[in-house]
Scaffold this active site. Structure first.
Site, PDB file in Angstrom:
ATOM      1  N   ARG A  44      -0.665  47.455  -6.996  1.00  0.00           N
ATOM      2  CA  ARG A  44       0.786  47.592  -7.163  1.00  0.00           C
ATOM      3  C   ARG A  44       1.552  46.627  -6.266  1.00  0.00           C
ATOM      4  NH1 ARG A  44      -1.489  52.630  -7.395  1.00  0.00           N
ATOM      5  NH2 ARG A  44      -1.131  52.866  -5.172  1.00  0.00           N
ATOM      6  N   GLU A  54      -7.724  55.930   4.329  1.00  0.00           N
ATOM      7  CA  GLU A  54      -7.604  57.357   4.582  1.00  0.00           C
ATOM      8  C   GLU A  54      -8.793  58.115   3.990  1.00  0.00           C
ATOM      9  OE1 GLU A  54      -3.355  56.118   3.323  1.00  0.00           O
ATOM     10  OE2 GLU A  54      -5.333  55.224   3.360  1.00  0.00           O
TER      11      GLU A  54
END
Length: 187
Positions: free
Chosen positions: A70, A107
């Site tokens: 993105r 993460e």
């Protein structure tokens, strides 16, 4: 401009309203902020690019580097608006030809980003761009990769910042000013 976790412009509630939240994705407890719904809105996307570009001094940018995937979209719009070249930071194995890369922690695991060898010249000022800033791991990896090739990276631009995850602070700790339009509280 209002100071929050990163340098964030004010009056972007119109854009914030275009961002969809998907609960419990990719794991339970995460509120995924999906910028794709903002991208579907032509006026919203144009305003996003115009407003991020207004935060940047074009004289301080030689290249705009977008992080897959993105980030490519936002970086392409900014590259066009600023009249600067666009560099792709891609996932491992996606670029033809000789590459340089860096492994980094996410993460939820690990990853690698790469760019074409020789894509930046020492001393070039590169604006790092992605759609969202969370913990900052991907942006830090992108900055380290670019700096390792001699680029000057002192700004990074994002549509969304999740300040509670600390990415903006981690960027500031390594001399990068984070710029964003929208903040969302929580994970």
């Amino acid at each position: 401009m209002a100071e929050t976790s990163s340098l964030t412009t004010t009056n972007n509630d119109d854009l914030k309203a275009l961002v969809r939240t998907i609960p419990d994705y990719p794991i339970p407890g995460i509120q995924f902020r999906d910028v794709s719904t903002l991208l579907l809105d032509g006026e919203g996307f144009r305003a996003t690019i115009d407003r991020i570009a207004a935060l940047v001094d074009p004289a301080q940018v030689d290249l705009v580097a977008g992080i897959e995937a993105r980030g490519f979209i936002v970086a392409a719009g900014l590259s066009y608006k600023l009249g600067k070249g666009k560099l792709m930071l891609r996932k491992s194995g996606k670029l033809p030809g000789a590459t340089v890369g860096i492994d980094y922690a996410l993460e939820y695991g690990t990853d690698r980003i790469e760019m074409h060898q020789g894509a930046v010249r020492p001393g070039q000022r590169v604006l790092l761009v992605d759609d969202l800033l969370a913990t900052g791991g991907t942006a830090l990896a992108g900055a380290a990769l670019l700096r390792g090739e001699g680029a000057i990276v002192d700004q990074a631009a994002f549509v969304i910042d999740l300040p509670e995850l600390g990415g903006a602070e981690r960027l500031r700790d390594v001399g990068i000013t984070p710029l964003s339009l929208i903040t969302f509280e929580g994970h």
